[in-house]
Design a protein around this motif. Sequence first.
Motif, PDB file in Angstrom:
ATOM      1  N   ASN A  65     -16.760 -18.676 -17.485  1.00 40.12           N
ATOM      2  CA  ASN A  65     -16.943 -20.042 -16.981  1.00 40.12           C
ATOM      3  C   ASN A  65     -16.034 -21.046 -17.681  1.00 40.12           C
ATOM      4  O   ASN A  65     -15.434 -21.908 -17.050  1.00 40.12           O
ATOM      5  CB  ASN A  65     -18.405 -20.473 -17.110  1.00 40.12           C
ATOM      6  N   PHE A  94     -12.345 -20.338 -16.739  1.00 35.18           N
ATOM      7  CA  PHE A  94     -12.172 -20.681 -15.330  1.00 35.18           C
ATOM      8  C   PHE A  94     -12.048 -22.202 -15.155  1.00 35.18           C
ATOM      9  O   PHE A  94     -11.138 -22.700 -14.495  1.00 35.18           O
ATOM     10  CB  PHE A  94     -13.355 -20.135 -14.530  1.00 35.18           C
ATOM     11  N   ILE A 141      -8.709 -24.128 -13.796  1.00 36.99           N
ATOM     12  CA  ILE A 141      -8.736 -24.863 -12.531  1.00 36.99           C
ATOM     13  C   ILE A 141      -8.290 -26.306 -12.761  1.00 36.99           C
ATOM     14  O   ILE A 141      -7.456 -26.846 -12.038  1.00 36.99           O
ATOM     15  CB  ILE A 141     -10.154 -24.826 -11.908  1.00 36.99           C
ATOM     16  N   GLU A 200      -4.649 -26.541 -13.432  1.00 39.90           N
ATOM     17  CA  GLU A 200      -3.974 -26.301 -12.148  1.00 39.90           C
ATOM     18  C   GLU A 200      -3.936 -27.597 -11.317  1.00 39.90           C
ATOM     19  O   GLU A 200      -2.888 -27.998 -10.809  1.00 39.90           O
ATOM     20  CB  GLU A 200      -4.772 -25.215 -11.399  1.00 39.90           C
ATOM     21  N   ILE A 253      -7.136 -32.435  -1.712  1.00 38.93           N
ATOM     22  CA  ILE A 253      -7.374 -31.156  -1.042  1.00 38.93           C
ATOM     23  C   ILE A 253      -6.496 -31.051   0.212  1.00 38.93           C
ATOM     24  O   ILE A 253      -5.892 -30.017   0.480  1.00 38.93           O
ATOM     25  CB  ILE A 253      -8.876 -31.007  -0.683  1.00 38.93           C
ATOM     26  N   PHE A 264      -2.929 -30.460  -0.895  1.00 35.00           N
ATOM     27  CA  PHE A 264      -2.802 -29.144  -1.505  1.00 35.00           C
ATOM     28  C   PHE A 264      -2.706 -28.061  -0.431  1.00 35.00           C
ATOM     29  O   PHE A 264      -1.933 -27.119  -0.533  1.00 35.00           O
ATOM     30  CB  PHE A 264      -4.002 -28.889  -2.411  1.00 35.00           C
ATOM     31  N   LYS A 265      -3.496 -28.238   0.595  1.00 36.42           N
ATOM     32  CA  LYS A 265      -3.495 -27.239   1.664  1.00 36.42           C
ATOM     33  C   LYS A 265      -2.213 -27.284   2.490  1.00 36.42           C
ATOM     34  O   LYS A 265      -1.765 -26.272   3.021  1.00 36.42           O
ATOM     35  CB  LYS A 265      -4.696 -27.465   2.588  1.00 36.42           C
ATOM     36  N   GLU A 285     -16.690 -28.300  -6.464  1.00 35.39           N
ATOM     37  CA  GLU A 285     -15.972 -28.011  -5.211  1.00 35.39           C
ATOM     38  C   GLU A 285     -15.540 -26.532  -5.182  1.00 35.39           C
ATOM     39  O   GLU A 285     -15.779 -25.812  -4.210  1.00 35.39           O
ATOM     40  CB  GLU A 285     -14.741 -28.930  -5.156  1.00 35.39           C
ATOM     41  N   VAL A 286     -14.937 -26.100  -6.285  1.00 36.15           N
ATOM     42  CA  VAL A 286     -14.453 -24.724  -6.380  1.00 36.15           C
ATOM     43  C   VAL A 286     -15.619 -23.732  -6.333  1.00 36.15           C
ATOM     44  O   VAL A 286     -15.564 -22.722  -5.627  1.00 36.15           O
ATOM     45  CB  VAL A 286     -13.642 -24.526  -7.686  1.00 36.15           C
ATOM     46  N   LEU A 331     -16.180 -20.676  -3.808  1.00 36.24           N
ATOM     47  CA  LEU A 331     -15.957 -19.341  -4.362  1.00 36.24           C
ATOM     48  C   LEU A 331     -17.258 -18.585  -4.625  1.00 36.24           C
ATOM     49  O   LEU A 331     -17.254 -17.365  -4.779  1.00 36.24           O
ATOM     50  CB  LEU A 331     -15.188 -19.509  -5.690  1.00 36.24           C
ATOM     51  N   ILE A 378     -19.021 -18.441  -7.360  1.00 40.20           N
ATOM     52  CA  ILE A 378     -18.790 -17.712  -8.601  1.00 40.20           C
ATOM     53  C   ILE A 378     -20.044 -16.989  -9.085  1.00 40.20           C
ATOM     54  O   ILE A 378     -19.997 -15.837  -9.492  1.00 40.20           O
ATOM     55  CB  ILE A 378     -18.287 -18.667  -9.710  1.00 40.20           C
ATOM     56  N   ILE A 427      -8.076 -16.571  -9.725  1.00 40.96           N
ATOM     57  CA  ILE A 427      -7.672 -17.930  -9.354  1.00 40.96           C
ATOM     58  C   ILE A 427      -6.532 -17.895  -8.333  1.00 40.96           C
ATOM     59  O   ILE A 427      -6.529 -18.642  -7.351  1.00 40.96           O
ATOM     60  CB  ILE A 427      -7.292 -18.753 -10.610  1.00 40.96           C
ATOM     61  N   PHE A 450      -8.010 -17.029  -5.140  1.00 42.41           N
ATOM     62  CA  PHE A 450      -8.785 -18.166  -4.643  1.00 42.41           C
ATOM     63  C   PHE A 450      -7.884 -19.218  -3.995  1.00 42.41           C
ATOM     64  O   PHE A 450      -8.183 -19.731  -2.918  1.00 42.41           O
ATOM     65  CB  PHE A 450      -9.600 -18.776  -5.792  1.00 42.41           C
ATOM     66  N   ILE A 451      -6.772 -19.520  -4.643  1.00 41.45           N
ATOM     67  CA  ILE A 451      -5.866 -20.541  -4.109  1.00 41.45           C
ATOM     68  C   ILE A 451      -5.323 -20.097  -2.753  1.00 41.45           C
ATOM     69  O   ILE A 451      -5.241 -20.896  -1.808  1.00 41.45           O
ATOM     70  CB  ILE A 451      -4.714 -20.818  -5.113  1.00 41.45           C
ATOM     71  N   PHE A 473      -8.088 -20.376  -0.192  1.00 35.50           N
ATOM     72  CA  PHE A 473      -8.428 -21.776   0.027  1.00 35.50           C
ATOM     73  C   PHE A 473      -7.420 -22.437   0.967  1.00 35.50           C
ATOM     74  O   PHE A 473      -7.775 -23.215   1.846  1.00 35.50           O
ATOM     75  CB  PHE A 473      -8.454 -22.508  -1.310  1.00 35.50           C
TER      76      PHE A 473
END
Lengths: 318, 318
Positions: A265, A268, A272, A275, A312, A315-316, B275-276, B280, B282, B308, B311-312, B315
Amino acid sequence: MELGDKVLKGHIRSIGKAISCIENNRPEKEQLIDYLYPFCGKAEVIGVTGSPGAGKSTLVDKLIKRERKLGKKVGIIAVDPSSPFSGGAILGDRLRMQNHASDDDVYIRSMASRGHLGGIATATADAIKIFDAAGFDLIIIETIGVGQTEIEVMDLADLVLLVLVPGMGDEIQALKAGIMEIGDIYVINKKDHDGAQKLYAEVEYVLNINQSENDKEKNPIILTSANLDEGIDDLVKCYRDYFKYIRCNNILEEKRKKRIVNEINHIFTEKIISEVNQFLHIEKKINQWVKNILHEKVGPYTLINKKIEQFIKEFKEQ
Amino acid sequence: MELGDKVLKGHIRSIGKAISCIENNRPEKEQLIDYLYPFCGKAEVIGVTGSPGAGKSTLVDKLIKRERKLGKKVGIIAVDPSSPFSGGAILGDRLRMQNHASDDDVYIRSMASRGHLGGIATATADAIKIFDAAGFDLIIIETIGVGQTEIEVMDLADLVLLVLVPGMGDEIQALKAGIMEIGDIYVINKKDHDGAQKLYAEVEYVLNINQSENDKEKNPIILTSANLDEGIDDLVKCYRDYFKYIRCNNILEEKRKKRIVNEINHIFTEKIISEVNQFLHIEKKINQWVKNILHEKVGPYTLINKKIEQFIKEFKEQ
C-alpha cells in the motif's frame, strides 16, 4: 549487481551505502531491494519504543552485549521521525552505543524522515531487508519517541518491547497516549526508582482489562535497570520465548503477511502520486491554485475535483 | 445548504454535526466545507503542544477563561492521533475542561485519527474551517503528545505554544526529539517546580543557537503555573503581541498560504488514491500479490511497477 553482492557478503561499508541509497531514494534503489529480496526472511526483528528518556538506548546497548555473547550479528536502526527539524541533534545519543564501534558484527544506523508521506516507514522496511540479506541475525528498530509515525514503524517488527519508566507520569500517560496496545512485552525500566512497583501493578491492570482470558499470559511484564545491568537476562529469555511462541502459533507468519500488505500500500501510493505529479507538474500550478482558493474564495474541494477531472481527461487522451 | 446555514449562525449542535460529518468522511463533507469556505479567515488559530503530562489541558482551560472575559468565542480541538488504539481513554482528561460545559461560546471537540494517511491533519483543517465560519474568534488546537503527526497538525495553527515542564527530562529531551523548532512561544509550565529556572536557561540557550541575529527577540519564553493560575496574563499578552507582529510582517499571510498548499497536496493525494482504488479494486487483489512476494520471492518493487504499468494501460483503454 555489484552493491547487492557486497551486501550479501555482509560487507559493512556496502551496507551503509545501500541504506543511504534507499534513504535518498536513488534510482537504483528498487533494483537493489528486489535483488536482495529472495535472501530475506531469516532475521528476527525487535522493535523498541517508549517515551523519550525511558532509557531505550541504554537498554538496547545491553541487549546487543547479550546477543553478541551468543555470537549473533546485530543490526540497529534508530528511527527519528522528527529530525528534519533538529538535524544532527540525535547524534549525541547514539554515542552511547559507540561501545560497539569496533565490532564488525554490530551495525548501528540512524534514519531520519525525508518528510514525504509514509517515507520513514518505507525506508525502514527497506533497511530491514538490507540487514536481513546481509546476514544479520537480529535487527533492533529503536524509535526516539512515541507517536503515530513510531507506531507505523513498530508495525515492521516481529515483536515490540514497550519501555516504560516510573516517575515520568507514564502510569497515566501510557494509557492516555493510547500506546499500550503496540507492546508485546512491557519493560519497566529504572526498576530501582520510586514507583516502579506501582507502575508494574498499573500495567498489569491495564493488560488484564484489554486481554481476553485466552491470551492473558501472553504479554509479559519485565522489570529492568539498564543502567545497573539488571533484569536484562530475564528480558532476553522472555523475548526468546516469545519468538518461539509466535513462530509455533503462526502469529509471526500472519504478522509478516500484514507487513507486506502495508508495504504494498505504501509503495503503491507513493508511486501513483509521483506518476501523477510527473504528468501534472503540480508544483508549477499550485501557486495559482492557492490564489484561487485564497482570493477568489473557491472552495478547495471544488477546485481539486475540477483539476482531477481535467487531469483524468488529459491523461486518457495523451 | 441547511447544515451549512445553521453552522454559519453558530448553532452549537449543528457545529458538532458538521464536525462528525467531516470526521466520518461523509459524502456531503466536500459540499459543506466549500459552502462555508468563503466565510473563513477571521478566526485566530493557536496550537498548543508538548509532552504528555506537561499540563496542556489545564493551561488551555485558563486561557479559555481569559478569552471569555474579553468576550471572545473560543473553539477547542483536542487532537489525539493514537486514539484508534485506546478508544475513549482520553475522555477523562477532557473532563478537566468541563468547567465551560454550560457556556455556549466555548465549544470543545476531541478528534481522533481515522487511521488513513494524512487523515487527522485534513480533518483538523476542516474542523478549523467549521469553527471559523461559525464565528469563533479564537480556535485552540491541542495535541496529546509530540510526534510527526502532531507536528503536521501544528502546521495548521497561526502560532504555536510549545509547553515544556521541568523535571520530566524535557531539558535534554526537547532538543533530542527535535521539537524545539515548531514553537513560536515557549511556555515553561509548572514554574514552581524544581528546575524551572534551569529549563528556562536551557531553552533560551537553544533558541539563541538556532536563531539568527535579526529575529532573536521574536520567540518569547513565558513561565507559567497553570495549576496556580500564575503567568497566564503574561502569556495572553505575549501571544496577542505575537499575533500583531505576524500580521504586520506578512508572516501570517505566508503561513496561511503554506497551509493551503499542504492542504491541496493532502486532498489531492487522498483523492487520487481513492480514484485508483476504485478502478483497480486493490483490496481484492492484494492477497495474491502478497503470495507472489512471500512465496515466489518476487521483489515488491518489480511486482508493483508491473501492476502500475498494467493499470495505466487498462485505465487509458477504459
